[in-house]
Scaffold this active site. Structure first.
Site, short mmCIF file in Angstrom:
data_model
loop_
_atom_site.label_atom_id
_atom_site.label_comp_id
_atom_site.label_asym_id
_atom_site.label_seq_id
_atom_site.Cartn_x
_atom_site.Cartn_y
_atom_site.Cartn_z
N GLU A 103 -47.23 -40.30 54.10
CA GLU A 103 -48.54 -40.75 53.61
C GLU A 103 -48.91 -42.17 54.08
O GLU A 103 -50.02 -42.38 54.60
CB GLU A 103 -48.47 -40.70 52.08
CG GLU A 103 -49.72 -41.09 51.39
CD GLU A 103 -49.49 -41.24 49.88
OE1 GLU A 103 -48.50 -40.69 49.36
OE2 GLU A 103 -50.30 -41.91 49.24
N ASP A 128 -40.41 -35.77 50.41
CA ASP A 128 -41.04 -35.39 49.13
C ASP A 128 -41.93 -34.14 49.27
O ASP A 128 -42.34 -33.57 48.27
CB ASP A 128 -41.93 -36.53 48.62
CG ASP A 128 -41.22 -37.87 48.60
OD1 ASP A 128 -39.99 -37.88 48.46
OD2 ASP A 128 -41.91 -38.90 48.72
N ARG A 163 -21.16 -31.44 28.36
CA ARG A 163 -22.12 -32.56 28.40
C ARG A 163 -23.47 -32.10 28.92
O ARG A 163 -23.59 -31.06 29.57
CB ARG A 163 -21.62 -33.62 29.40
CG ARG A 163 -20.54 -34.48 28.87
CD ARG A 163 -20.04 -35.39 29.99
NE ARG A 163 -19.06 -36.32 29.47
CZ ARG A 163 -18.17 -36.95 30.22
NH1 ARG A 163 -18.11 -36.74 31.51
NH2 ARG A 163 -17.33 -37.80 29.67
N MET A 170 -35.41 -37.73 44.15
CA MET A 170 -36.56 -38.46 44.68
C MET A 170 -37.83 -37.60 44.61
O MET A 170 -37.80 -36.48 44.08
CB MET A 170 -36.28 -38.86 46.12
CG MET A 170 -35.37 -40.07 46.23
SD MET A 170 -35.20 -40.56 47.95
CE MET A 170 -34.51 -42.20 47.75
N GLY A 171 -38.90 -38.10 45.17
CA GLY A 171 -40.14 -37.31 45.21
C GLY A 171 -41.41 -38.13 45.04
O GLY A 171 -42.50 -37.63 45.20
N GLU A 223 -38.10 -38.51 40.07
CA GLU A 223 -38.20 -39.95 39.74
C GLU A 223 -39.58 -40.33 39.21
O GLU A 223 -39.74 -41.32 38.51
CB GLU A 223 -37.86 -40.80 40.96
CG GLU A 223 -38.83 -40.57 42.11
CD GLU A 223 -38.51 -41.36 43.37
OE1 GLU A 223 -37.66 -42.25 43.33
OE2 GLU A 223 -39.15 -41.07 44.40
N ARG A 265 -24.86 -37.75 30.41
CA ARG A 265 -24.60 -38.63 31.56
C ARG A 265 -25.78 -38.52 32.53
O ARG A 265 -26.52 -37.53 32.54
CB ARG A 265 -23.34 -38.18 32.31
CG ARG A 265 -22.06 -38.36 31.51
CD ARG A 265 -21.68 -39.84 31.44
NE ARG A 265 -20.35 -40.01 30.86
CZ ARG A 265 -20.11 -40.18 29.57
NH1 ARG A 265 -21.10 -40.17 28.70
NH2 ARG A 265 -18.86 -40.35 29.14
N HIS A 271 -30.71 -42.25 47.89
CA HIS A 271 -30.91 -42.10 49.35
C HIS A 271 -29.98 -41.11 50.01
O HIS A 271 -30.18 -40.77 51.19
CB HIS A 271 -30.79 -43.48 50.02
CG HIS A 271 -31.93 -44.39 49.62
ND1 HIS A 271 -31.91 -45.10 48.45
CD2 HIS A 271 -33.12 -44.63 50.20
CE1 HIS A 271 -33.04 -45.78 48.34
NE2 HIS A 271 -33.79 -45.51 49.39
N ARG A 274 -31.65 -38.40 51.80
CA ARG A 274 -32.30 -38.61 53.09
C ARG A 274 -31.30 -38.87 54.21
O ARG A 274 -31.70 -39.24 55.33
CB ARG A 274 -33.28 -39.79 53.00
CG ARG A 274 -34.44 -39.51 52.11
CD ARG A 274 -35.59 -40.49 52.24
NE ARG A 274 -35.34 -41.74 52.88
CZ ARG A 274 -35.71 -42.93 52.38
NH1 ARG A 274 -36.35 -43.02 51.23
NH2 ARG A 274 -35.48 -44.03 53.05
O1 F6P Z 1 -41.13 -41.14 50.22
C1 F6P Z 1 -39.79 -40.85 50.41
C2 F6P Z 1 -38.93 -41.55 49.41
O2 F6P Z 1 -37.60 -41.15 49.61
C3 F6P Z 1 -39.34 -41.35 47.95
O3 F6P Z 1 -38.92 -40.12 47.43
C4 F6P Z 1 -38.73 -42.55 47.29
O4 F6P Z 1 -39.44 -42.92 46.15
C5 F6P Z 1 -38.86 -43.61 48.33
O5 F6P Z 1 -38.97 -42.95 49.56
C6 F6P Z 1 -37.73 -44.61 48.39
O6 F6P Z 1 -38.07 -45.62 49.27
P1 F6P Z 1 -37.07 -46.66 49.92
O7 F6P Z 1 -36.28 -45.93 50.98
O8 F6P Z 1 -37.96 -47.70 50.51
O9 F6P Z 1 -36.18 -47.16 48.84
#
Ligand code: F6P
Length: 341
Positions: A103, A128, A163, A170-171, A223, A265, A271, A274
Site C-alpha cells: 500500500e 497482509d 492453557r 501480523m496483518g 495485531e 500465555r 517478523h 516474513r
Molecule cells: O505490512 C506488512 C507488515 O508485516 C504488517 O503486517 C506489520 O504491521 C508491519 O509490516 C511491520 O512493519 P515493520 O517491518 O516495519 O516492523
C-alpha cells in the site's frame, strides 16, 4: 530496446527476489535492460542504482528478503523528495519503472504517476494480503504457512499444560493472516480487525469449551484486532499506520486470565512470518507478476498494478488498488465463527 528500472519498497517478504528474477529474465528475452534501484524510493531519491543482469538474479528464486534492499516510507512524500525522485528518474534515461510493494509503496507510485507522469507499473506485495483488486499479493501464502506451522506447535504445548495460548499474527489493518492461518491451524477463536468483539463473549466461549472437557484453547488474533470497550481506537490506528507493534495479544491474554482464571500465555509471531523462503505458491505468482509487468511495459500501459483474479493476470488501476483495504467479507468470516467454542 527499453531501459527499465525496478525497486522493492516497504516491508520485505518472501517472493521479492522471485519477482526480480522474473522481471530480468523476461526483460532480457525482450532485449530490454534492467536497472535495480536500491532500498525502494530512497534509492531513487539518492540515485543509488545498479544494473541487474542474468547472473545477478541467478539462484534467487527461493531466497527470502530482497537483494535490492528496501526502506519504509510512509506516504505522502515531501514535495521536495517527490521532485527529486522524478528528476532522477528522468535523468536516468529509464523508459519505465516497476515498483514492487504494498500500500505505502504504491501510494507513492500513484503520486509520481499522476503528478509527474512517471511511467510506472506496480507489483502487489503484501504479506497482509490487503491490496484491493487482486485475489492474492505475494508474501501472503508464505506468512499463512509459517503462522500455521507455529499454531500447530503451540497447540501441543497448550494441550499438555491445559492453557489458553493467544497467538498474535501480523496483518496491519486486515485480518487475512489470522483468518487463514487460524482456520488451517484449527484455532478455537479467531479475532480480526474487521469484526470487533466483546471480550466477555470470548470468555464465555472459553468456559463452554472447558465444560465440554477441552481444557486448552488456541486464540489467533490479528495485531489490528479491536476489543470493544478496551482498545483505544485512536492510539491503535496510529500504531498500525506507523507499523508499531500494538500488543493487543498481551491485552487480550491479561483480560482472559483475569476474567476466567484460566492460565494464559501469549506468543507474538512477528517478523518470523516474513522470513525465509517463499512457498511454491508465492514463487509462482511472483514469477507470473514479474513476467506480466514486462508485458504491460511492452504495451506502454502505465498507472496499473499487476493483479490476479480467478487465476488470470490483469492490469488493475493503482488508484483503485490503494483506495481501500481488502477487508474480510462476512461469508468467509462465518466459517471462522463456526469453530468458536
Ligand atoms: O505490512 C506488512 C507488515 O508485516 C504488517 O503486517 C506489520 O504491521 C508491519 O509490516 C511491520 O512493519 P515493520 O517491518 O516495519 O516492523
Amino acid at each position: 530496446m527499453k531501459k527499465i528500472g525496478v525497486l522493492t519498497g516497504g516491508a520485505d517478504c518472501p517472493g521479492m527476489n522471485s519477482v526480480l528474477r522474473a522481471v530480468v529474465r523476461k526483460a532480457v528475452s525482450e532485449g530490454y535492460v534492467v536497472t535495480g534501484i536500491k532500498n525502494g524510493w530512497t534509492g531513487l531519491a539518492q540515485n543509488d542504482m545498479r544494473v541487474l543482469d542474468l547472473q545477478i538474479v541467478s539462484g534467487i528464486l527461493d531466497r527470502g528478503g530482497t537483494i535490492l534492499g528496501t526502506s519504509r516510507i510512509i506516504p505522502p512524500l515531501k514535495d521536495s523528495m517527490n521532485q527529486q525522485i522524478a528528476d532522477n528518474f528522468k535523468r536516468s534515461g529509464m523508459d519505465a519503472l516497476i515498483a514492487v510493494g504494498g500500500e505505502d509503496t504504491l501510494k507513492i507510485a500513484l503520486e509520481l504517476y499522476e503528478k509527474f507522469d512517471l511511467p510506472i507499473i506496480g507489483v502487489p506485495k503484501s504479506a497482509d494480503n490487503s491490496l484491493t483488486g487482486t485475489d492474492y499479493a505475494f508474501g501472503f501464502d508464505t506468512a499463512v504457512n509459517i503462522a500455521t506451522q507455529c499454531i500447530d506447535r503451540l497447540h501441543t504445548t497448550a494441550e499438555s499444560h491445559h492453557r489458553i495460548i493467544v497467538i498474535e499474527v501480523m496483518g496491519r489493518y486486515t485480518g487475512w493472516i489470522a483468518l487463514e492461518a487460524g482456520i488451517a491451524g484449527g484455532a478455537d477463536i479467531i479475532l480480526v480487525p474487521e469484526y470487533p468483539v466483546n471480550i466477555d463473549l470470548v470468555c464465555d466461549s472459553l468456559r463452554a469449551r472447558h465444560k465440554r472437557g477441552k481444557t486448552f484453547s488456541i486464540i489467533v488474533i490479528a495485531e489490528g484486532a479491536v476489543i470493544e470497550g478496551h482498545s483505544n481506537q485512536q492510539e491503535h490506528e496510529e500504531n498500525i499506520r506507523n507499523h508499531r507493534v500494538s500488543r493487543v495479544g498481551e491485552m487480550v491474554a491479561d483480560l482472559i486470565e483475569s476474567k476466567t482464571g484460566f492460565e494464559t500465555r501469549v506468543s507474538v509471531l512477528g517478523h518470523i512470518q516474513r522470513g525465509g523462503a517463499p512457498t511454491s505458491f508465492d514463487r509462482i505468482i511472483s514469477t507470473r507478476f514479474g513476467f506480466y509487468a514486462i508485458e504491460l511495459i511492452k504495451q506502454d500501459k502505465y498507472g496499473f498494478m499487476v493483479a490476479i483474479h480467478k487465476n488470470k493476470l490483469n492490469a488493475f488501476p493503482i488508484k483503485d488498488a490503494v483506495s481501500k483495504h481488502k477487508a474480510i467479507e462476512p461469508d468467509i468470516y462465518e466459517i471462522a465463527k463456526v469453530f468458536a467454542a
